[in-house]
Design an enzyme around this catalytic site. Structure first.
Site, PDB file in Angstrom:
ATOM      1  N   ASP A   1       1.662   4.022   2.832  1.00 26.33           N
ATOM      2  CA  ASP A   1       0.646   4.824   2.154  1.00 26.33           C
ATOM      3  C   ASP A   1       1.271   5.961   1.345  1.00 26.33           C
ATOM      4  O   ASP A   1       1.599   5.804   0.183  1.00 26.33           O
ATOM      5  CB  ASP A   1      -0.368   5.353   3.169  1.00 26.33           C
ATOM      6  N   ASP A   2       1.422   7.142   1.957  1.00 30.09           N
ATOM      7  CA  ASP A   2       2.019   8.323   1.328  1.00 30.09           C
ATOM      8  C   ASP A   2       3.102   8.846   2.271  1.00 30.09           C
ATOM      9  O   ASP A   2       2.918   9.854   2.956  1.00 30.09           O
ATOM     10  CB  ASP A   2       0.959   9.403   1.086  1.00 30.09           C
TER      11      ASP A   2
ATOM     12  N   GLU B   1     -11.663   3.114   5.156  1.00 33.50           N
ATOM     13  CA  GLU B   1     -10.755   4.065   5.823  1.00 33.50           C
ATOM     14  C   GLU B   1     -11.618   5.168   6.410  1.00 33.50           C
ATOM     15  O   GLU B   1     -11.854   5.237   7.612  1.00 33.50           O
ATOM     16  CB  GLU B   1      -9.751   4.635   4.827  1.00 33.50           C
TER      17      GLU B   1
ATOM     18  N   HIS C   1       1.454   4.759  -2.499  1.00 35.99           N
ATOM     19  CA  HIS C   1       1.162   5.611  -3.648  1.00 35.99           C
ATOM     20  C   HIS C   1       2.457   6.291  -4.060  1.00 35.99           C
ATOM     21  O   HIS C   1       3.018   7.081  -3.293  1.00 35.99           O
ATOM     22  CB  HIS C   1       0.114   6.664  -3.278  1.00 35.99           C
TER      23      HIS C   1
ATOM     24  N   HIS D   1       0.869  -1.187   0.000  1.00 39.23           N
ATOM     25  CA  HIS D   1       0.000   0.000   0.000  1.00 39.23           C
ATOM     26  C   HIS D   1       0.899   1.228   0.000  1.00 39.23           C
ATOM     27  O   HIS D   1       1.263   1.767   1.041  1.00 39.23           O
ATOM     28  CB  HIS D   1      -0.912  -0.009   1.235  1.00 39.23           C
TER      29      HIS D   1
ATOM     30  N   HIS E   1      -9.311   0.526  -2.101  1.00 37.77           N
ATOM     31  CA  HIS E   1      -9.402   1.250  -0.841  1.00 37.77           C
ATOM     32  C   HIS E   1     -10.854   1.172  -0.355  1.00 37.77           C
ATOM     33  O   HIS E   1     -11.784   1.498  -1.102  1.00 37.77           O
ATOM     34  CB  HIS E   1      -9.043   2.722  -1.038  1.00 37.77           C
TER      35      HIS E   1
END
Length: 338
Positions: A281-282, A203, A22, A20, A200
């Site tokens: 994630d980011d 969340e 990005h 996961h 996704h």
């Protein structure tokens, strides 16, 4: 070290897959300014420090606003290669041995960037990392759920011509108000063409979105999925069917999905038999790459050697890597000496 448990060094050294991530979310302020200068783009910030100060937000939408604004510096194949190269080096230093990278083609083609420049730039860096670092990886084409479904169809058509790089489709961006059901037909075409499916869900959106991702999209993994904890029947189903969740602890805190990491459901899901993985994630925006997320979980929730090893094994088993590659990585996990 907190809780008398695993050291930072041990958690960074733990061999793991990242499922996961990005790639656009690895754009550190320093690189944003470098690429802006290279491409003659003027950022609305006077310095790296001023831009870095903007990486402080309190919900998903405020994050996305900044995320898409800074993305404007990514223009060429070389830009995407450099972005990916820097992520892979950081990730490798934190134990990542296989990475399946989300990318958002609609956000780039809408700016006039060629689809293949995005794919080839990321691919160039993946090839380099395999040669130089022994890492493997692949791409997951994500549809922006707040964009028209017709746009997702166009992105998929382009993606199907790049099966050399793309292994799966995903669904990301603003969740609330954009249920997975909107994309049922797009996913059906992707799966019929042989692509894997992830999405996704759960969340910011409710557990109902997780059900939709499973039942309507055929998702093999659920990205985030933490609100599943609110529905005992869903938790039982995830455990029974072995559906992996790609959980991102520091992201969940920064976006207020779980305001206090000490309340995060990660270990409760694990205790219930759900297959969970730890991801970043980011990471440029959320303050930590993969190994740092493991350390944050240790500090807030406690993390045993068995749990850490299980999360790493699950990340590898839940990946779309070849069986041969999985077996090699699992052997590395078994050889890990904390």
């Amino acid at each position: 070290m907190t809780n008398g448990a695993l050291t930072d060094e041990a958690l960074l050294a733990l061999p793991k897959a990242e499922l996961h991530l990005h790639i656009e979310g690895t754009l550190e302020p320093e690189l944003a300014f470098e690429l802006a200068a290279r491409n003659g783009i003027e950022l609305p910030y006077a310095s790296v420090d001023e831009l870095a100060a903007q990486y402080d937000f309190d919900d998903l939408q405020s994050f996305l606003d900044l995320y898409y604004a800074t993305m404007a510096v990514l223009r060429t194949r070389d830009d995407f290669a450099e972005l990916t190269r820097r992520y892979l080096r950081r990730a490798h230093a934190q134990g990542v041995r296989h990475a399946e990278l989300f990318f958002d083609p609609q956000a780039h083609t809408a700016r006039g960037v060629a689809f293949n420049d995005v794919v080839d730039g990321i691919g160039d860096a993946l090839d380099e990392a395999e040669r130089e670092l022994g890492m493997t990886g692949a791409l997951i084409l994500c549809f922006l759920r707040d964009q028209p479904v017709a746009s997702a169809e166009e992105a998929l058509t382009a993606g199907l011509a790049r099966r050399d790089r793309i292994v799966a489709v995903g669904l990301d961006s603003a969740e609330v108000g954009y249920p997975p059901s909107l994309f049922e037909a797009v996913y059906a075409r992707a799966r019929a063409s042989g692509l894997h499916a992830v999405a996704h869900a759960g969340e910011e959106g409710p557990p109902a979105y997780v059900y939709e991702a499973l039942d309507l999209l055929g998702a093999e993994r659920i990205d985030h999925g933490i609100r599943s904890i609110e529905d005992p029947e869903l938790v039982a189903r995830l455990a029974r069917e072995g559906i992996p969740l790609t959980v991102c602890p520091l992201s969940n805190v920064r976006l207020q999905a779980t305001p206090d990491l000490r309340d995060h459901p990660l270990l409760r899901l694990d205790d219930a038999g759900v297959r969970v993985t730890v991801n970043s994630d980011d990471p440029a925006y959320f303050g930590g790459y993969a190994g740092q997320n493991f350390a944050a979980v240790r500090d807030a929730l406690g993390l045993t050697e068995d749990q850490a090893r299980r999360f790493a094994r699950t990340s590898i088993e839940a990946s779309f890597a070849s069986r041969e590659r999985k077996d090699a990585l699992l052997a590395e996990v078994e050889g890990w000496q904390p």
